[in-house]
Every structure is written in C-alpha cells, then in structure tokens.
Design an enzyme around this catalytic site. Structure first.
Site, PDB file in Angstrom:
ATOM      1  N   ARG A   9      42.715  18.182 -27.691  1.00  0.00           N
ATOM      2  CA  ARG A   9      43.542  16.978 -27.823  1.00  0.00           C
ATOM      3  C   ARG A   9      42.749  15.785 -28.316  1.00  0.00           C
ATOM      4  O   ARG A   9      43.345  14.829 -28.822  1.00  0.00           O
ATOM      5  CB  ARG A   9      44.226  16.642 -26.482  1.00  0.00           C
ATOM      6  CG  ARG A   9      45.185  17.716 -25.978  1.00  0.00           C
ATOM      7  CD  ARG A   9      46.318  17.991 -26.969  1.00  0.00           C
ATOM      8  NE  ARG A   9      47.262  18.944 -26.439  1.00  0.00           N
ATOM      9  CZ  ARG A   9      47.168  20.263 -26.572  1.00  0.00           C
ATOM     10  NH1 ARG A   9      46.144  20.786 -27.236  1.00  0.00           N
ATOM     11  NH2 ARG A   9      48.080  21.072 -26.051  1.00  0.00           N
ATOM     12  N   LYS A  81      27.281  10.550  -1.779  1.00  0.00           N
ATOM     13  CA  LYS A  81      28.186  10.484  -2.931  1.00  0.00           C
ATOM     14  C   LYS A  81      27.685  11.316  -4.100  1.00  0.00           C
ATOM     15  O   LYS A  81      28.471  11.979  -4.784  1.00  0.00           O
ATOM     16  CB  LYS A  81      28.385   9.023  -3.353  1.00  0.00           C
ATOM     17  CG  LYS A  81      29.217   8.217  -2.366  1.00  0.00           C
ATOM     18  CD  LYS A  81      29.441   6.792  -2.845  1.00  0.00           C
ATOM     19  CE  LYS A  81      30.296   6.028  -1.841  1.00  0.00           C
ATOM     20  NZ  LYS A  81      30.521   4.621  -2.238  1.00  0.00           N
ATOM     21  N   ASP A 121      27.967  -2.928  -7.271  1.00  0.00           N
ATOM     22  CA  ASP A 121      28.770  -4.019  -6.721  1.00  0.00           C
ATOM     23  C   ASP A 121      27.926  -5.181  -6.203  1.00  0.00           C
ATOM     24  O   ASP A 121      28.377  -5.954  -5.365  1.00  0.00           O
ATOM     25  CB  ASP A 121      29.670  -3.496  -5.591  1.00  0.00           C
ATOM     26  CG  ASP A 121      28.875  -2.919  -4.422  1.00  0.00           C
ATOM     27  OD1 ASP A 121      27.623  -2.897  -4.486  1.00  0.00           O
ATOM     28  OD2 ASP A 121      29.503  -2.484  -3.439  1.00  0.00           O
ATOM     29  N   ASN A 122      26.681  -5.315  -6.699  1.00  0.00           N
ATOM     30  CA  ASN A 122      25.856  -6.436  -6.244  1.00  0.00           C
ATOM     31  C   ASN A 122      24.968  -6.924  -7.385  1.00  0.00           C
ATOM     32  O   ASN A 122      24.539  -6.147  -8.232  1.00  0.00           O
ATOM     33  CB  ASN A 122      25.024  -6.043  -5.028  1.00  0.00           C
ATOM     34  CG  ASN A 122      24.000  -4.977  -5.347  1.00  0.00           C
ATOM     35  OD1 ASN A 122      22.885  -5.282  -5.769  1.00  0.00           O
ATOM     36  ND2 ASN A 122      24.369  -3.708  -5.165  1.00  0.00           N
ATOM     37  N   CYS A 163      22.534 -10.272 -23.355  1.00  0.00           N
ATOM     38  CA  CYS A 163      22.401  -9.274 -22.299  1.00  0.00           C
ATOM     39  C   CYS A 163      23.192  -9.765 -21.085  1.00  0.00           C
ATOM     40  O   CYS A 163      23.756 -10.872 -21.093  1.00  0.00           O
ATOM     41  CB  CYS A 163      20.931  -9.023 -21.944  1.00  0.00           C
ATOM     42  SG  CYS A 163      20.153 -10.315 -20.934  1.00  0.00           S
ATOM     43  N   CYS A 166      22.332 -13.204 -19.778  1.00  0.00           N
ATOM     44  CA  CYS A 166      22.833 -14.340 -20.552  1.00  0.00           C
ATOM     45  C   CYS A 166      24.184 -14.802 -20.005  1.00  0.00           C
ATOM     46  O   CYS A 166      24.508 -15.995 -20.047  1.00  0.00           O
ATOM     47  CB  CYS A 166      22.989 -13.959 -22.017  1.00  0.00           C
ATOM     48  SG  CYS A 166      21.463 -13.582 -22.893  1.00  0.00           S
ATOM     49  N   CYS A 178      34.260  -5.753  -1.601  1.00  0.00           N
ATOM     50  CA  CYS A 178      35.623  -5.290  -1.319  1.00  0.00           C
ATOM     51  C   CYS A 178      35.943  -5.348   0.172  1.00  0.00           C
ATOM     52  O   CYS A 178      37.101  -5.530   0.557  1.00  0.00           O
ATOM     53  CB  CYS A 178      35.797  -3.858  -1.824  1.00  0.00           C
ATOM     54  SG  CYS A 178      35.714  -3.693  -3.613  1.00  0.00           S
ATOM     55  N   CYS A 234      16.900 -16.976 -22.306  1.00  0.00           N
ATOM     56  CA  CYS A 234      17.060 -15.933 -21.278  1.00  0.00           C
ATOM     57  C   CYS A 234      15.720 -15.271 -21.003  1.00  0.00           C
ATOM     58  O   CYS A 234      15.077 -14.741 -21.925  1.00  0.00           O
ATOM     59  CB  CYS A 234      18.072 -14.879 -21.743  1.00  0.00           C
ATOM     60  SG  CYS A 234      18.223 -13.467 -20.618  1.00  0.00           S
ATOM     61  N   CYS A 237      16.025 -11.214 -22.087  1.00  0.00           N
ATOM     62  CA  CYS A 237      16.141 -10.751 -23.478  1.00  0.00           C
ATOM     63  C   CYS A 237      15.737 -11.789 -24.513  1.00  0.00           C
ATOM     64  O   CYS A 237      15.647 -11.466 -25.699  1.00  0.00           O
ATOM     65  CB  CYS A 237      17.560 -10.293 -23.774  1.00  0.00           C
ATOM     66  SG  CYS A 237      18.775 -11.648 -23.922  1.00  0.00           S
TER      67      CYS A 237
END
Length: 242
Positions: A9, A81, A121-122, A163, A166, A178, A234, A237
């Site tokens: 597909r 996990k 998430d941090n 990056c 920035c 969360c 920055c 970068c």
C-alpha cells in the site's frame, strides 16, 4: 530479502516505490523515549519497514501509562519499556532489526542513526539529544504533547537552519509533566504518529519540514506553523567548532 507485498500500500505511492522501500529497509532510526510519543512512532516506523530501530528508555511500565502508551498491554505492567517494546514490535514486523538501549548507550547511537526522534518529556534530555544530533549532523524530529496541545519540529543542520536550542534556550525552565497537567491519549498519539511521518519523509526525501514549529490545538482541531530562526549566538550550533 524484503517481501514487498507486505508494504504494497505504500510501495504503490510514486513518492515511495520499490526504490524507496529499499531505502527504508536500509535505514536506521533512533527513538529516545518510549512513552506516548515513542510508542506511537515506533509502531508506524516498524510497520513501514524501517530496517533498524534503536530504542532507548530507562523506565518501567506503570498502569497509568496504558491510557496513552498503546504499544503496551496490561500484562506488561512492571516490565521495562524497552523490553516490552522489543517484544511487541517484533510481533508486528519480524523483518525489523530491533535494538534496545539503556540511558547510557543512546548518545553513542546517534551517529549510527539516519534520523533521531526525541520522544522524551524533559528539557535536560531534549537538550542532550539535540547536542548529540548537532555533533553527529543527524536530523532530529522533536515532539511534545500536554493537555490538549501538541508540538512538532524538525531540525536538520545538513540543510542549515536552527537547532532545538535555538528555539528553546537552556534557561532552567521545567517542562510540565502529564502527571500534573494531564493529557488526552489520542493527542500524544497524533504527535507521535506525526513524528514517524516526518522521519519517513526525511528518509525518502519528500518535502522539507525543517525549521518550522508545528503547533496543534486538539480542542479546536487546528494547526499553526511558525518559522524558527537560527540563533547565531546559540552555544550548541552557532559556533564553527561545533
């Protein structure tokens, strides 16, 4: 040898074809973070036929994760996990080469990947992933979701531009979690799926998403796009020696 009927597909798409499918088979993607974002992205990348998936996370599965981290099952509660993800993805696509990494191994794996997905998430980890991608000149697909809001951005210094630092300087700000702010499961799933899409587009050379911040308001079902400027000052970068 790849069984192209499995991917029929997408092979039929002119943007993919047999050559594109072979390219995906020969590609390697690193996913750091196997929560809501990473579990969604990993399933679609494995399903799409990415030849090698490198998976990194240090956490165990908690029952409260199952509302949004749909890669896992009730029986996986308490497992690492990475361990559970390897089993589920192998069942989804046994052709994929799946590699589990711990928190100390993923920085070295960045250079081995064609694309890196930040599904964490941090801010400290996000900045560490960004710095590693800048050093190795690897494209980075960054995602975030909280409450009824999502963000997606692609950073690719091979094409110039900014990056992650920035956009988000290291100011000591603490990212919302969360646990406190809440999250509706499909919101994080949509952003993780979009990260997989962005990775596939990078690998196939479809379009150019780099240097733009995509912001999704799930309540209004609306997307906004913002250009991200490179910061010449920055520290990650913006200096020639990086």
């Amino acid at each position: 040898m790849t069984d192209y009927s499995r991917y029929a597909r997408q092979v039929v798409l002119p943007e993919v074809g047999v050559n594109g499918q072979s390219l995906l088979r020969d590609s390697s993607v690193l996913i750091v973070g196997l929560g809501g974002l990473g579990s969604a992205a990993a399933q679609y990348l494995a399903g799409a036929g990415i030849g090698r998936l490198l998976l990194a996370d240090r956490d165990r599965i908690e029952r409260s994760n199952l509302q949004r981290q749909t890669l896992y099952r009730e029986a996986d509660t308490g497992r690492y996990k990475v361990e559970a993800a390897l089993a589920q993805l192998a069942a989804l696509n046994p052709e994929a080469d799946l590699v589990g990494l711990d928190a100390s191994q993923w920085p070295q794996a960045v250079a081995d990947a064609d694309v890196v997905l930040d599904c964490t998430d941090n801010f400290p980890t996000r900045h560490a992933i960004n710095a590693a991608c800048v050093r190795a000149r690897r494209p980075l697909v960054s995602g975030a979701a909280i409450r009824l809001e999502g963000q997606l951005a692609v950073f690719d210094l091979r094409r110039g531009g900014p990056c992650y630092r920035c956009l988000y300087p290291e100011t000591g700000e603490v990212a919302e979690r969360c646990e406190q702010a809440g999250i509706l499961g499909p919101v994080v799933g949509v952003v993780g799926t979009m990260q997989a899409l962005a990775a596939l587009k990078l690998l196939l050379g479809i379009g150019d998403d780099a240097g733009r911040l995509q912001v999704w308001d799930a309540k209004q079902m609306s997307w906004r796009s913002h250009e991200i400027g490179a910061d010449p000052e920055c520290p990650t970068c913006g200096h020639p020696h990086v």
